[in-house]
Scaffold this motif. Structure first.
Motif, PDB file in Angstrom:
ATOM      1  N   THR A 281      15.194 -28.740 -51.147  1.00 18.43           N
ATOM      2  CA  THR A 281      15.442 -30.154 -51.409  1.00 18.43           C
ATOM      3  C   THR A 281      14.947 -30.531 -52.791  1.00 18.43           C
ATOM      4  O   THR A 281      13.779 -30.301 -53.123  1.00 18.43           O
ATOM      5  N   LEU A 282      15.843 -31.074 -53.585  1.00 22.04           N
ATOM      6  CA  LEU A 282      15.519 -31.603 -54.902  1.00 22.04           C
ATOM      7  C   LEU A 282      15.960 -33.053 -54.947  1.00 22.04           C
ATOM      8  O   LEU A 282      16.453 -33.595 -53.939  1.00 22.04           O
ATOM      9  N   ALA A 283      15.820 -33.706 -56.078  1.00 19.87           N
ATOM     10  CA  ALA A 283      16.201 -35.116 -56.194  1.00 19.87           C
ATOM     11  C   ALA A 283      17.690 -35.288 -55.904  1.00 19.87           C
ATOM     12  O   ALA A 283      18.539 -34.835 -56.659  1.00 19.87           O
ATOM     13  N   GLY A 284      17.996 -35.921 -54.764  1.00 22.62           N
ATOM     14  CA  GLY A 284      19.383 -36.215 -54.418  1.00 22.62           C
ATOM     15  C   GLY A 284      20.184 -35.048 -53.890  1.00 22.62           C
ATOM     16  O   GLY A 284      21.384 -35.173 -53.649  1.00 22.62           O
ATOM     17  N   ILE A 285      19.548 -33.868 -53.689  1.00 18.66           N
ATOM     18  CA  ILE A 285      20.284 -32.684 -53.240  1.00 18.66           C
ATOM     19  C   ILE A 285      19.479 -31.944 -52.175  1.00 18.66           C
ATOM     20  O   ILE A 285      18.286 -31.695 -52.358  1.00 18.66           O
ATOM     21  N   GLN A 286      20.131 -31.618 -51.067  1.00 14.41           N
ATOM     22  CA  GLN A 286      19.527 -30.727 -50.075  1.00 14.41           C
ATOM     23  C   GLN A 286      20.508 -29.596 -49.784  1.00 14.41           C
ATOM     24  O   GLN A 286      21.565 -29.807 -49.188  1.00 14.41           O
ATOM     25  N   ALA A 287      20.143 -28.415 -50.258  1.00 19.01           N
ATOM     26  CA  ALA A 287      20.967 -27.229 -50.048  1.00 19.01           C
ATOM     27  C   ALA A 287      20.367 -26.430 -48.896  1.00 19.01           C
ATOM     28  O   ALA A 287      19.215 -26.002 -48.958  1.00 19.01           O
ATOM     29  N   ILE A 288      21.155 -26.233 -47.840  1.00 15.47           N
ATOM     30  CA  ILE A 288      20.678 -25.545 -46.641  1.00 15.47           C
ATOM     31  C   ILE A 288      21.363 -24.182 -46.589  1.00 15.47           C
ATOM     32  O   ILE A 288      22.530 -24.056 -46.209  1.00 15.47           O
ATOM     33  N   TYR A 289      20.630 -23.168 -47.025  1.00 11.95           N
ATOM     34  CA  TYR A 289      21.182 -21.815 -47.100  1.00 11.95           C
ATOM     35  C   TYR A 289      21.024 -21.111 -45.754  1.00 11.95           C
ATOM     36  O   TYR A 289      19.993 -21.210 -45.102  1.00 11.95           O
ATOM     37  N   VAL A 290      22.064 -20.377 -45.361  1.00 13.76           N
ATOM     38  CA  VAL A 290      22.034 -19.630 -44.108  1.00 13.76           C
ATOM     39  C   VAL A 290      22.122 -18.147 -44.441  1.00 13.76           C
ATOM     40  O   VAL A 290      23.180 -17.646 -44.820  1.00 13.76           O
ATOM     41  N   ASP A 291      20.992 -17.460 -44.361  1.00 11.67           N
ATOM     42  CA  ASP A 291      20.972 -16.013 -44.575  1.00 11.67           C
ATOM     43  C   ASP A 291      21.496 -15.345 -43.314  1.00 11.67           C
ATOM     44  O   ASP A 291      21.034 -15.639 -42.205  1.00 11.67           O
ATOM     45  N   THR A 292      22.471 -14.457 -43.470  1.00 10.53           N
ATOM     46  CA  THR A 292      23.114 -13.832 -42.312  1.00 10.53           C
ATOM     47  C   THR A 292      22.887 -12.326 -42.318  1.00 10.53           C
ATOM     48  O   THR A 292      22.621 -11.734 -43.369  1.00 10.53           O
ATOM     49  N   PRO A 293      23.010 -11.681 -41.150  1.00 15.45           N
ATOM     50  CA  PRO A 293      22.977 -10.217 -41.128  1.00 15.45           C
ATOM     51  C   PRO A 293      24.155  -9.661 -41.918  1.00 15.45           C
ATOM     52  O   PRO A 293      25.164 -10.346 -42.122  1.00 15.45           O
ATOM     53  N   GLY A 294      24.039  -8.415 -42.361  1.00 15.39           N
ATOM     54  CA  GLY A 294      25.196  -7.765 -42.976  1.00 15.39           C
ATOM     55  C   GLY A 294      26.268  -7.533 -41.934  1.00 15.39           C
ATOM     56  O   GLY A 294      25.978  -7.240 -40.771  1.00 15.39           O
ATOM     57  N   PHE A 295      27.543  -7.667 -42.329  1.00 13.89           N
ATOM     58  CA  PHE A 295      28.643  -7.433 -41.394  1.00 13.89           C
ATOM     59  C   PHE A 295      28.566  -6.018 -40.829  1.00 13.89           C
ATOM     60  O   PHE A 295      28.339  -5.049 -41.559  1.00 13.89           O
ATOM     61  N   GLN A 296      28.769  -5.891 -39.523  1.00 14.41           N
ATOM     62  CA  GLN A 296      28.725  -4.601 -38.828  1.00 14.41           C
ATOM     63  C   GLN A 296      30.163  -4.160 -38.575  1.00 14.41           C
ATOM     64  O   GLN A 296      30.800  -4.598 -37.623  1.00 14.41           O
ATOM     65  N   ASP A 297      30.690  -3.270 -39.411  1.00 13.31           N
ATOM     66  CA  ASP A 297      32.106  -2.924 -39.285  1.00 13.31           C
ATOM     67  C   ASP A 297      32.393  -1.954 -38.147  1.00 13.31           C
ATOM     68  O   ASP A 297      33.529  -1.812 -37.723  1.00 13.31           O
ATOM     69  N   LYS A 298      31.350  -1.284 -37.622  1.00 12.99           N
ATOM     70  CA  LYS A 298      31.588  -0.331 -36.528  1.00 12.99           C
ATOM     71  C   LYS A 298      31.359  -0.975 -35.162  1.00 12.99           C
ATOM     72  O   LYS A 298      32.041  -0.652 -34.207  1.00 12.99           O
ATOM     73  N   GLU A 299      30.392  -1.863 -35.039  1.00 12.93           N
ATOM     74  CA  GLU A 299      30.158  -2.623 -33.812  1.00 12.93           C
ATOM     75  C   GLU A 299      29.991  -1.715 -32.589  1.00 12.93           C
ATOM     76  O   GLU A 299      30.525  -1.961 -31.526  1.00 12.93           O
ATOM     77  N   ARG A 300      29.199  -0.649 -32.724  1.00 16.38           N
ATOM     78  CA  ARG A 300      29.077   0.301 -31.621  1.00 16.38           C
ATOM     79  C   ARG A 300      28.215  -0.226 -30.475  1.00 16.38           C
ATOM     80  O   ARG A 300      28.472   0.044 -29.319  1.00 16.38           O
TER      81      ARG A 300
END
Length: 306
Positions: A59-78
Motif C-alpha cells: 500500500t502506497l499513497a492512493g494505491i494498493q497492489a495485492i500480489y498473488v504468488d502462485t505455485p508453478g504450473f504442474q504440467d504432468k499432474e501425476r
C-alpha cells in the motif's frame, strides 16, 4: 448519501489483485519478496518450492497492489496434490485484475509456451516479466529478444527485471499501478499478507528443508504446525514434518539428528526475525504413506485451500 461519500472517498484510489504466474523456479516468490521489501514467500533453487497461493499486499499513497504468488504450473499432474496446485492457479486467474507472467530472460521454453496457451482465455492485461537479467552481460541483446516475444501475443508491457538485485522492479511496479482499476482499498494500510503466523512458520521450516536437503529432499514432504502459542516475548511452536517412507524420515533427521537440528535452528532464526520475538521450536518427523495423493490428508494439511 453514504454511497456518494464512499465514491468520493475512493476517487483516484487504485486497488486490485495481480497474479504472479510462471513455470517453477523462474523467481516468482523472489519477485514478490523484492516488491514488498520483506520475506513473505519462501524461496529456493528447487522447483515447486511454492505450493500455496500467498497474498502480498503493498500500500502506497492512493494505491494498493495485492500480489498473488502462485505455485508453478504442474504440467504432468501425476499426484492429487499437483492437480490441487493447478486448480489453485486457474481459480486465481479468474479473480485477478492483472497478470504478471514471469519467465527467465532468453529462456522461453516449451513449458512457458504451454502456460501462454493456457492464458489465451484470460481477458485481463498481461505483463510479461523477463527475470534474471542480471545474468546477461550484453543488455543490448534484450531488444531483439523482446521484439520476438512481443509477437507471441499482445502484452500490456514487456519488462526486464532482476528480482535478486532489484533492477527495474520500480518500473514494473509503476506499470502495475497504471493498470490497476480504480476502487476502494481491500485491506488495512499496514497489512502485508493474508496468511496466519502458523502458515508462515510452517513455510519457513519447509524452506529450510528444501535448501539444506537439496537433491536428497523427498518431494512428498510437508510441514504441519500442531500448535502456536504466544506468550510475553515468546512464541512456542510445535510442528510435524510428514514424509511418505521410513527411509525419507532418516534423510530428514540426518546422522545423529544433526540434520533436523540444523533445520530447526535456521527456521527458528527466521521466525524470530519475522515475528519480532523469541521462538521456542519443537520438530518431529512422521511417516504418512501416500499423503500427497490422499484427499482427506490433503484437506487436513491445508492443500484443499491452496
Amino acid at each position: 448519501m453514504s454511497e456518494m461519500l464512499t465514491q468520493e472517498g475512493t476517487q483516484g484510489i487504485r486497488c486490485g489483485y495481480i497474479a504472479i504466474i510462471g513455470r517453477p523456479n523462474v523467481g516468482k516468490s523472489s519477485l514478490l519478496n523484492r516488491i514488498l521489501g520483506q520475506k513473505i514467500s519462501i524461496t529456493s533453487r528447487r522447483p515447486q518450492t511454492t505450493r500455496h497461493r500467498i497474498l502480498g499486499i503493498k500500500t502506497l499513497a492512493g494505491i494498493q497492489a495485492i500480489y498473488v504468488d502462485t505455485p508453478g504450473f504442474q504440467d504432468k499432474e501425476r499426484r492429487l496434490m499437483n492437480r490441487y496446485l493447478n486448480r489453485a492457479i486457474d481459480s486465481t486467474l479468474e479473480e485477478v485484475d492483472l497478470i504478471l507472467f514471469v519467465i527467465e530472460a532468453f529462456q522461453f521454453t516449451k513449458d512457458d509456451e504451454w502456460i501462454l496457451q493456457r492464458l489465451r482465455r484470460c481477458a485481463v492485461p498481461i505483463v510479461l516479466v523477463l527475470n534474471k537479467v542480471d545474468r546477461i552481460i550484453d543488455k543490448k541483446s534484450l531488444l531483439p529478444a523482446i521484439a520476438t516475444l512481443s509477437k507471441k501475443r499482445e502484452f500490456a508491457a514487456i519488462i526486464p527485471v532482476s528480482a535478486w538485485k532489484g533492477d527495474n522492479v520500480a518500473v514494473l511496479e509503476s506499470k502495475v499501478a497504471e493498470l490497476l482499476p480504480e476502487g476502494p482499498m481491500a485491506y488495512p494500510e499496514d497489512q502485508v499478507t493474508d496468511r496466519s503466523e502458523r502458515f508462515l512458520a510452517a513455510e519457513l521450516i519447509r524452506e529450510k528443508l528444501t535448501r539444506y536437503l537439496g537433491q536428497e529432499l523427498p518431494y512428498a514432504l510437508t510441514v504441519f504446525v500442531e500448535s502456536l502459542e504466544e506468550e510475553k516475548n515468546l512464541y512456542r511452536i510445535a510442528a510435524t514434518i510428514y514424509v511418505e517412507r521410513p527411509g525419507q524420515k532418516a534423510i530428514v533427521i540426518g546422522k545423529k539428528g544433526e540434520g533436523l537440528k540444523r533445520i530447526g535452528y535456521e527456521a527458528r532464526l527466521d521466525m524470530e526475525r519475522m515475528f519480532g520475538s523469541k521462538v521456542y521450536l519443537e520438530l518431529w518427523v512422521k511417516v504418512r504413506e501416500g499423503w500427497s495423493d490422499n484427499e482427506r490428508l490433503l484437506h487436513h494439511l491445508g492443500y484443499a485451500d491452496t
